[in-house]
Structure formats: structure tokens, C-alpha cells
Design a protein around this motif. Structure first.
Motif, PDB file in Angstrom:
ATOM      1  N   UNK A 187       9.052   5.932 -24.556  1.00 26.73           N
ATOM      2  CA  UNK A 187       8.374   5.463 -23.910  1.00 26.73           C
ATOM      3  C   UNK A 187       7.666   6.160 -22.699  1.00 26.73           C
ATOM      4  N   UNK A 188       8.374   7.219 -22.044  1.00 30.04           N
ATOM      5  CA  UNK A 188       7.996   8.069 -21.254  1.00 30.04           C
ATOM      6  C   UNK A 188       7.053   9.091 -21.766  1.00 30.04           C
ATOM      7  N   UNK A 189       7.327   9.699 -22.912  1.00 33.96           N
ATOM      8  CA  UNK A 189       6.262  10.578 -23.605  1.00 33.96           C
ATOM      9  C   UNK A 189       5.422   9.879 -24.481  1.00 33.96           C
ATOM     10  N   UNK A 190       5.996   8.972 -25.345  1.00 37.25           N
ATOM     11  CA  UNK A 190       5.114   8.289 -26.310  1.00 37.25           C
ATOM     12  C   UNK A 190       4.105   7.595 -25.918  1.00 37.25           C
ATOM     13  N   UNK A 191       4.260   6.604 -24.651  1.00 35.74           N
ATOM     14  CA  UNK A 191       3.330   5.860 -24.221  1.00 35.74           C
ATOM     15  C   UNK A 191       1.963   6.721 -23.627  1.00 35.74           C
ATOM     16  N   UNK A 192       2.160   7.453 -23.066  1.00 32.50           N
ATOM     17  CA  UNK A 192       0.918   8.385 -22.690  1.00 32.50           C
ATOM     18  C   UNK A 192       0.272   9.015 -24.013  1.00 32.50           C
ATOM     19  N   UNK A 193       1.153   9.408 -24.981  1.00 33.40           N
ATOM     20  CA  UNK A 193       0.505  10.176 -26.082  1.00 33.40           C
ATOM     21  C   UNK A 193       0.011   9.083 -26.887  1.00 33.40           C
ATOM     22  N   UNK A 194       0.466   7.790 -27.089  1.00 34.69           N
ATOM     23  CA  UNK A 194      -0.324   6.992 -27.676  1.00 34.69           C
ATOM     24  C   UNK A 194      -1.497   6.547 -27.092  1.00 34.69           C
ATOM     25  N   UNK A 195      -1.626   6.450 -25.868  1.00 36.53           N
ATOM     26  CA  UNK A 195      -2.790   6.697 -25.029  1.00 36.53           C
ATOM     27  C   UNK A 195      -3.903   7.464 -25.293  1.00 36.53           C
ATOM     28  N   UNK A 196      -3.491   8.635 -25.258  1.00 39.50           N
ATOM     29  CA  UNK A 196      -4.323   9.851 -25.610  1.00 39.50           C
ATOM     30  C   UNK A 196      -4.817   9.887 -26.944  1.00 39.50           C
ATOM     31  N   UNK A 197      -3.909   9.371 -27.801  1.00 43.74           N
ATOM     32  CA  UNK A 197      -4.466   9.549 -29.367  1.00 43.74           C
ATOM     33  C   UNK A 197      -5.390   8.395 -29.429  1.00 43.74           C
ATOM     34  N   UNK A 198      -5.306   7.078 -28.677  1.00 44.66           N
ATOM     35  CA  UNK A 198      -6.415   6.018 -28.769  1.00 44.66           C
ATOM     36  C   UNK A 198      -7.638   6.393 -27.927  1.00 44.66           C
ATOM     37  N   UNK A 199      -7.631   7.232 -27.291  1.00 43.91           N
ATOM     38  CA  UNK A 199      -8.910   7.892 -26.587  1.00 43.91           C
ATOM     39  C   UNK A 199      -9.891   8.324 -27.594  1.00 43.91           C
ATOM     40  N   UNK A 200      -9.370   8.865 -28.807  1.00 40.41           N
ATOM     41  CA  UNK A 200     -10.105   9.602 -29.869  1.00 40.41           C
ATOM     42  C   UNK A 200     -10.740   8.476 -30.697  1.00 40.41           C
ATOM     43  N   UNK A 201     -11.550   7.604 -30.249  1.00 45.37           N
ATOM     44  CA  UNK A 201     -12.048   6.797 -30.932  1.00 45.37           C
ATOM     45  C   UNK A 201     -13.296   7.214 -31.880  1.00 45.37           C
ATOM     46  N   UNK A 202     -13.257   7.339 -33.036  1.00 47.45           N
ATOM     47  CA  UNK A 202     -14.377   7.265 -33.881  1.00 47.45           C
ATOM     48  C   UNK A 202     -14.421   8.906 -34.073  1.00 47.45           C
ATOM     49  N   UNK A 203     -13.566   9.825 -33.509  1.00 49.37           N
ATOM     50  CA  UNK A 203     -13.864  11.160 -33.498  1.00 49.37           C
ATOM     51  C   UNK A 203     -13.168  11.918 -34.875  1.00 49.37           C
ATOM     52  N   UNK A 204     -12.134  11.198 -35.352  1.00 50.16           N
ATOM     53  CA  UNK A 204     -11.628  11.667 -36.514  1.00 50.16           C
ATOM     54  C   UNK A 204     -11.778  10.830 -37.652  1.00 50.16           C
ATOM     55  N   UNK A 205     -12.548  11.230 -38.680  1.00 48.87           N
ATOM     56  CA  UNK A 205     -12.869  10.281 -39.917  1.00 48.87           C
ATOM     57  C   UNK A 205     -13.563   8.858 -39.556  1.00 48.87           C
ATOM     58  N   UNK A 206     -13.882   8.958 -38.497  1.00 50.16           N
ATOM     59  CA  UNK A 206     -14.708   7.418 -38.004  1.00 50.16           C
ATOM     60  C   UNK A 206     -13.680   6.435 -37.670  1.00 50.16           C
ATOM     61  N   UNK A 207     -12.319   6.736 -37.434  1.00 46.59           N
ATOM     62  CA  UNK A 207     -11.232   5.961 -37.116  1.00 46.59           C
ATOM     63  C   UNK A 207     -11.416   5.508 -35.978  1.00 46.59           C
ATOM     64  N   UNK A 208     -10.994   4.020 -35.699  1.00 48.69           N
ATOM     65  CA  UNK A 208     -10.900   3.347 -34.303  1.00 48.69           C
ATOM     66  C   UNK A 208      -9.711   4.258 -33.712  1.00 48.69           C
ATOM     67  N   UNK A 209      -9.760   4.336 -32.129  1.00 48.28           N
ATOM     68  CA  UNK A 209      -8.739   4.888 -31.661  1.00 48.28           C
ATOM     69  C   UNK A 209      -7.254   4.384 -31.916  1.00 48.28           C
ATOM     70  N   UNK A 210      -7.158   2.929 -32.075  1.00 41.49           N
ATOM     71  CA  UNK A 210      -5.655   2.364 -32.551  1.00 41.49           C
ATOM     72  C   UNK A 210      -5.336   2.870 -33.917  1.00 41.49           C
ATOM     73  N   UNK A 211      -6.308   2.885 -34.596  1.00 41.86           N
ATOM     74  CA  UNK A 211      -5.827   3.362 -35.957  1.00 41.86           C
ATOM     75  C   UNK A 211      -5.580   4.999 -36.085  1.00 41.86           C
ATOM     76  N   UNK A 212      -6.259   5.629 -35.483  1.00 44.52           N
ATOM     77  CA  UNK A 212      -5.780   7.137 -35.274  1.00 44.52           C
ATOM     78  C   UNK A 212      -4.596   7.194 -34.579  1.00 44.52           C
TER      79      UNK A 212
END
Length: 459
Positions: A163-188
């Protein structure tokens, strides 16, 4: 009920070097596996308030069911999986588990309905079945009892760090909304946390060894010392009331043990609290906006979610260090359970985001301070197939809590118009039960020991 503390006599150079090599070579890698494991099973908690629930039109109860149904699949194969690990060896079995759950975790990227989400969560549980108890058993088979609290503490620290590392990592991944293969942030995000399981699972096949005898990174003297120590302990446990046994005999020994069942219910309470935090803390933080008029971005939500787990990791380290020095006492488990029982329902009466998160941090500290020391208890009296079955049975009860906690919490929140207070009082009640049962078990053990003690001559 105490574990043997480190012997008063100074350990030999061979002993120190063997334990140090196990701690450096195996524990970090197995902890990395656990980190990925816990991140994959709780990733749904990060996705829920950040687009998934809206996109899939989920109610709180539906989200709770989808979160918890994971544990039904896990439960069905928990004991058979751990017995298979005992039969085929940890290297092959843990690697197999990781690769298969990684494949299922990646499929969450394309989930499109509540039904698909529920089935994938169920399959994730099926493929993950046996990993956690298998990892506990694997590490227990590498170190003598007097070092077990320390080693399991180093392993278990991966969970709060997720949670210390994974929660910010998950948050960062979700900021990439639509940038990879058109995927929503939560999907990416699901894609990003699922792929590492496949990669690390393949590495585990070549990296792990099933026993000290197969470890080329140990010297012959270190192999001999570890093998002898572990064999002596196994023989001593086999002479006790819960014999090691093989196959069905070991299974029967575990399932007929009153101590195993009591420990199972104690563990139920801890895991009920753990997964309530894991699955609903991100949602509670997201609700701060409506309650207190504050706004957080995706990365900020991830960072706030991580806050309670930073002191939890420290509490875990200090508790296991104390237990290693003094031996595991009932208080190492009962007192944290009581603290968690009091703190978690109080959190929702705090009146501010800061105080709410601070009180939940106390709850996280109480849970993680107890769990590594808790897992030293069953291996004090179980060996062989009985240990594999007993640990799996205890973890199965925890998985029942893993299903019950998110579903009941979500259902009670829906019933109370989104208010989590009643649900958190239920959590506190289960943790209080864990504290009481630990005290009862300890007293029963003392009475049994007194009855078995020889009567002095002349009395």
C-alpha cells in the motif's frame, strides 16, 4: 504458548552465515512475490472509486461482492493447493501459481460488466489459491523456530509496503488515461500490475530451491547445519499431539486440532479488519470530497491511501524484533487485536480527513504488528503434511473473512445510505473476538502444561 527465543549461547559462525544467507537470498524474493500478490488482489480497491464503479454501474454491494468473491475461489482450492506444494515442492508450485494468476490479472484490463468482473475475481482466487500459506510454509521450512518470527516479519513487511508503494503506483498508472492503446486509466492500471506476476513467476522457477540440500548458494557446512536443525525440530513436533503425518493422516491431524480451529477464528478477525481497510479505504478517501469539501487528484488519493501503512510497516518491524528477542507471547497477538477493535469504529467519528486517516493508521499498525507473530504459532506444534493442511485451514478462515468483509461492509453501507459507521463497528467486533480467543487459548495452554508437569517428590 510461546515460541523459543534465540538461544542464550552465542550462535556459531556457520549458524549466523546460514541464517544471513537465507534472509538475504530467499526472504526478499518471496516478499516481492507477496507484494505483487497482494497488489493484484487489492487493485480493485484502487480502481473502484476512480472510474470502474461508474463505468460498470456498480452499487456498493455489487462492488463488495465482486471484491469478496475472489476468496470463494481461493477457499475451494486452498488446502489441496498447499498439499500439492508439500508434494511437488515450492519452487514449481509457487511459480505455477504466479504465472496463472498473472494471466487472469491482466484480463481485468478488458472487463465490461459486473458479471465479467465477478467471474474474473473468482478465477483470480482459484489461480492464487495456496500462494500465501505456501509461502509461509516454504519460509518455515528454511529456518529454525527461534528465527522464524524475524524471517516472517521481514516477509510480511511486503504487505503494508504494497500500500505504501502500490497505492501511489496505482494512482500514477491511472493518470495515464487513454495514453496507452486508448485504455481508461483504471484499465491500464490493471494491466500494469498484472504483467509483473507472469515475469516474476517465470523467474521463481529457476531462482527458488525446495530445501537447504538443493541450495547451491549454501556451503556444505551450512547445508548440514540447517538440515540437522530442521530435522530435529520436525522430529520433536512429530512426537507431540499434532503429529506431522503424511497425506490423509496429516490432514486429519490438522482438522481435528482444537488449537488449529481456534487460531482459524482468531485469524478471521484480523483479516476481516485488513480487507475492510484494503477495499474501502480508497473509497472513504474519495468520499472526503463530499464530506469535507476537499478535492484530491488520482496520485494524491494514492499517496493518502498509503499513509496508514507507513507506520504499520514500522510497527510490524518493531513487534517482530521484540518477539524474536523475548519469544512470541499471547500479548503480541491479543493486545494489537484489542487496539484495532477500539480504533477502527472510532475513525469515522473523527470529524476531519487528517484525524480519520490517523486513527485508521492505528488500526493498520495493530493488524500488521500481530500477523507475523501469529503465523509462528501453528508451526510450533504442526509438522509435515499436518503443517501444510493446518496453515491452509487457518488461511482458509481468513479468506472467508476476505469474502465477508467487503460484501457485508458494502451491504451495510448501502443500507445506511453510504454511511460506513455500522459496518466499521462490525469490524471492531470481530477484532475484539480475536483478542478474547487469543487470551482463552493461552490460558488453556497453560492449564494443559500444568496438568502435564511432573509432581515433585514428596507431594
Amino acid at each position: 504458548m510461546t515460541s523459543t527465543s534465540i538461544a542464550s549461547s552465542a550462535p556459531s559462525p556457520v549458524e549466523k552465515s546460514a541464517i544471513r544467507k537465507v534472509a538475504v537470498r530467499l526472504v526478499p524474493f518471496v516478499a516481492l512475490m507477496f507484494f505483487i500478490n497482494y497488489l493484484d488482489r487489492t487493485a480493485i480497491g484502487f480502481a473502484a472509486p476512480n472510474g470502474m464503479n461508474d463505468d460498470l454501474a456498480l452499487t456498493a454491494a455489487q462492488y463488495g461482492f465482486a471484491s469478496g468473491v475472489f476468496f470463494i475461489g481461493y477457499i475451494l482450492l486452498e488446502v489441496p493447493s498447499n498439499l500439492a506444494l508439500h508434494k511437488f515442492g515450492a519452487r514449481r508450485w509457487l511459480a505455477r501459481i504466479m504465472v496463472t494468476w498473472g494471466i487472469v490479472a491482466v484480463l481485468f484490463t478488458w472487463v465490461d460488466s459486473f458479471t465479467q468482473l465477478s467471474w474474473l475475481r473468482f478465477l483470480l482466487g482459484v489461480t492464487e489459491a495456496g500462494f500465501f500459506p505456501g509461502a509461509i510454509l516454504f519460509l518455515s521450512l528454511w529456518v529454525p523456530a527461534r528465527y522464524r518470527s524475524r524471517v516472517l516479519g521481514l516477509f510480511y513487511i511486503a504487505q503494508p509496503l504494497t500500500s505504501v508503494i502500490g497505492a501511489p503506483l496505482a494512482g500514477w498508472l491511472m493518470t495515464h488515461d487513454g495514453l496507452f492503446f486508448g485504455l481508461d486509466g483504471w484499465r491500464f492500471m490493471f494491466l500494469g500490475v498484472g504483467l509483473p506476476a507472469i515475469v516474476v513467476g517465470v523467474i521463481a522457477w529457476f531462482y527458488l530451491a525446495d530445501s537447504p540440500k538443493q541450495a547451491k548458494w549454501l556451503t556444505p557446512a551450512e547445508q548440514e547445519w540447517l538440515t540437522k536443525e530442521l530435522a530435529t525440530e520436525a522430529k520433536a513436533k512429530g512426537a507431540g499431539d499434532e503429529k506431522g503425518g503424511h497425506g490423509l493422516a496429516g490432514l486429519k491431524a490438522a482438522f481435528s486440532s482444537g488449537r488449529v480451529w481456534t487460531l482459524s477464528f482468531i485469524y478471521f478477525g484480523f483479516i476481516y479488519g485488513l480487507y475492510t481497510l484494503a477495499f474501502f479505504l480508497p473509497t472513504i478517501i474519495a468520499d472526503f470530497q463530499e464530506q469535507y469539501g476537499v478535492t484530491f487528484g488520482l496520485l494524491e488519493k494514492g499517496l493518502i491511501t498509503a499513509i496508514p501503512y507507513i507506520p504499520a510497516a514500522i510497527a510490524l518491524y518493531l513487534a517482530t524484533k521484540h518477539a524474536t528477542k523475548h519469544g512470541v507471547k499471547p500479548g503480541h497477538i491479543a493486545i494489537p487485536a484489542l487496539v484495532g477493535a477500539i480504533s477502527i469504529p472510532l475513525a469515522l467519528f473523527a470529524g476531519s480527513p487528517t484525524l480519520t486517516v490517523a486513527i485508521l493508521a492505528v488500526t493498520a499498525c495493530s493488524i500488521f504488528a500481530a500477523l507475523p507473530n501469529f503465523w509462528t504459532v501453528p508451526t510450533q506444534f504442526l509438522a509435515g503434511a499436518a503443517a501444510a493442511a493446518g496453515i491452509a485451514l487457518i488461511n482458509t478462515m481468513g479468506n472467508l473473512a476476505g469474502f465477508a468483509a467487503p460484501y457485508i461492509t458494502g451491504w451495510l453501507a448501502d443500507l445506511n445510505n453510504g454511511d460506513y459507521k455500522v459496518a466499521f463497528f462490525v469490524v471492531g467486533g470481530f477484532m475484539l473476538l480475536s483478542s478474547v480467543l487469543m487470551v482463552v487459548l493461552s490460558r488453556q495452554q497453560r492449564v494443559a502444561a500444568d496438568e502435564q508437569a511432573p509432581v515433585p517428590a514428596g507431594h
